[in-house]
Design a protein around this motif. Structure first.
Motif, mmCIF file in Angstrom:
data_model
loop_
_atom_site.group_PDB
_atom_site.id
_atom_site.type_symbol
_atom_site.label_atom_id
_atom_site.label_comp_id
_atom_site.label_asym_id
_atom_site.label_seq_id
_atom_site.Cartn_x
_atom_site.Cartn_y
_atom_site.Cartn_z
ATOM 1 N N PHE A 185 0.852 -1.182 0.000
ATOM 2 C CA PHE A 185 0.000 0.000 0.000
ATOM 3 C C PHE A 185 0.888 1.232 0.000
ATOM 4 N N LYS A 186 0.557 2.188 -0.857
ATOM 5 C CA LYS A 186 1.284 3.450 -0.957
ATOM 6 C C LYS A 186 0.381 4.573 -0.456
ATOM 7 N N TRP A 187 0.915 5.474 0.369
ATOM 8 C CA TRP A 187 0.118 6.561 0.922
ATOM 9 C C TRP A 187 -0.154 7.616 -0.144
ATOM 10 N N LYS A 188 -1.444 7.822 -0.469
ATOM 11 C CA LYS A 188 -1.850 8.806 -1.469
ATOM 12 C C LYS A 188 -3.153 9.464 -1.031
ATOM 13 N N GLY A 189 -3.134 10.767 -0.932
ATOM 14 C CA GLY A 189 -4.366 11.511 -0.668
ATOM 15 C C GLY A 189 -5.114 11.073 0.584
ATOM 16 N N GLY A 190 -4.378 10.776 1.636
ATOM 17 C CA GLY A 190 -5.023 10.418 2.897
ATOM 18 C C GLY A 190 -5.496 8.980 2.983
ATOM 19 N N LYS A 191 -5.036 8.124 2.072
ATOM 20 C CA LYS A 191 -5.387 6.699 2.110
ATOM 21 C C LYS A 191 -4.154 5.865 1.761
ATOM 22 N N TRP A 192 -4.195 4.617 2.176
ATOM 23 C CA TRP A 192 -3.215 3.641 1.730
ATOM 24 C C TRP A 192 -3.791 2.956 0.484
ATOM 25 N N VAL A 193 -3.166 3.179 -0.657
ATOM 26 C CA VAL A 193 -3.674 2.673 -1.935
ATOM 27 C C VAL A 193 -2.927 1.397 -2.311
ATOM 28 N N HIS A 194 -3.689 0.370 -2.643
ATOM 29 C CA HIS A 194 -3.137 -0.956 -2.901
ATOM 30 C C HIS A 194 -2.260 -0.988 -4.148
ATOM 31 N N VAL A 195 -1.112 -1.661 -4.018
ATOM 32 C CA VAL A 195 -0.215 -1.943 -5.139
ATOM 33 C C VAL A 195 -0.175 -3.460 -5.265
ATOM 34 N N ASN A 196 -0.651 -3.977 -6.366
ATOM 35 C CA ASN A 196 -0.858 -5.423 -6.491
ATOM 36 C C ASN A 196 0.442 -6.219 -6.500
ATOM 37 N N LYS A 197 1.478 -5.668 -7.124
ATOM 38 C CA LYS A 197 2.763 -6.371 -7.194
ATOM 39 C C LYS A 197 3.877 -5.359 -7.011
#
Length: 324
Positions: free
Chosen positions: A264-276
């Motif tokens: 998960f990468k922090w973007k815009g106040g959320k942890w956004v999933h990175v599949n690989k």
């Protein structure tokens, strides 16, 4: 067997806030004495004789801890002799969280905890944590301290977004004789009270988007190991992709790492999933960590780590605590 583990607890974050007042001489002496009592009780919780003995020690430990924390400016006392109690601080030292576990003779676990706030007047502001994980089927919840998903926290990562602080908690649950769990969830404070969970784990950028999660829990084989932690070099949360080694996906106790990694990468106040995370073109010597069978003797109730941590640690050296 977990009872034979050599325990160590690393306090990662020093207190650096503006509230630098320490207990006076009498208060410090009292806290040292209280710590000795708590240390004995915590050992009984961890390795006492039978369920009754460990539960009795827990019933004594909780009020003893509260009495100790009522000492003015107790937040500045590290309680670093409590080897079976995890004590974690965020970067801003606005609070600290105590967590510990009680193992039953059945091999199942119950967790206990409390959040102590760093108050400007040195007085105690405490939120006890009540573990309800054994009684819920839906784990994707948003709840207060009275409906806590019990675990041992081993890391806190702080982020700031739009005038609010977000604290990402990483926890471990020894669970039961067949499987263990790790989890990551967000802690925020609403009107001064803690809130666990929230729709901060986004899958919006996946090729097939899924609904956001309030927390992520991975469950896997007891004898296996899995990574779930913040990686400073990548500036993201990294965790193992798990599969059933027996091709029985409904049986979580058969799950092991397939040596692939998500994040998960922090973007815009959320942890956004990175599949690989790791792809084929990895520079020599910079490859993804390779899971290895877990040496049970190195397993820690207060500092759960993955195989790559054991591989990189100096042999026969104990971690050094950073003093408060």
């Amino acid at each position: 067997m977990i009872k034979k583990i050599i325990l160590s607890l690393l306090f990662l974050v020093p207190v650096t806030g503006i509230w630098a007042q320490r207990p006076d001489a009498a208060g410090y002496a009292r806290l040292r004495k209280d710590q000795d009592t708590l240390q004995l009780l915590s050992r009984e919780i961890f390795a006492g004789k039978g369920d009754a003995g460990r539960e009795a020690a827990t019933e004594q430990f909780i009020p003893a801890l509260v009495r100790a924390l009522k000492t003015p400016w107790s937040f500045r006392f590290p309680f670093d002799s409590l080897r079976t109690v995890s004590i974690q601080y965020p970067q801003d030292s606005s609070f600290r969280v105590f967590t510990w576990a009680l193992e039953r003779e059945t091999g199942f676990y119950r967790h206990y905890g409390a959040i102590q706030m760093n108050t400007p007047d040195g007085q105690l502001k405490l939120f006890p944590l009540f573990d309800i994980s054994d009684y819920i089927t839906n784990t994707d919840t948003i709840a207060g301290n009275k409906a806590w998903y019990g675990c041992l926290y081993y890391n806190i990562v702080q982020r700031h977004y739009f005038n609010q602080e977000y604290y990402t908690l990483f926890g471990w649950d020894a669970n039961n004789p067949r499987s263990q769990k790790k989890l990551v969830e967000m802690l925020t404070f609403k009107n001064g009270t803690p809130v666990f969970g929230g729709p901060f784990f986004s899958y919006a950028e996946d090729s097939v988007p899924k609904p956001s999660r309030n927390r992520l829990i991975i469950e896997y084989k007891k004898e296996s190991t899995a990574t779930l932690n913040y990686n400073k070099e990548l500036d993201m949360i990294v965790f193992d992709h798990l599969i059933s080694e027996t091709n029985e996906p409904a049986k979580k106790y058969t799950y092991v790492s397939d040596m692939d990694y998500e994040g998960f990468k922090w973007k815009g106040g959320k942890w956004v999933h990175v599949n690989k995370i790791f792809h084929d073109a990895i520079p020599l010597g910079k490859g993804a960590p390779v899971p290895q069978p877990l040496d049970q003797k190195k397993k820690s109730m207060t500092n759960p780590r993955s195989a790559e941590d054991f591989q990189t640690e100096p042999s026969k050296k104990q971690p050094t605590k950073k003093k408060q």
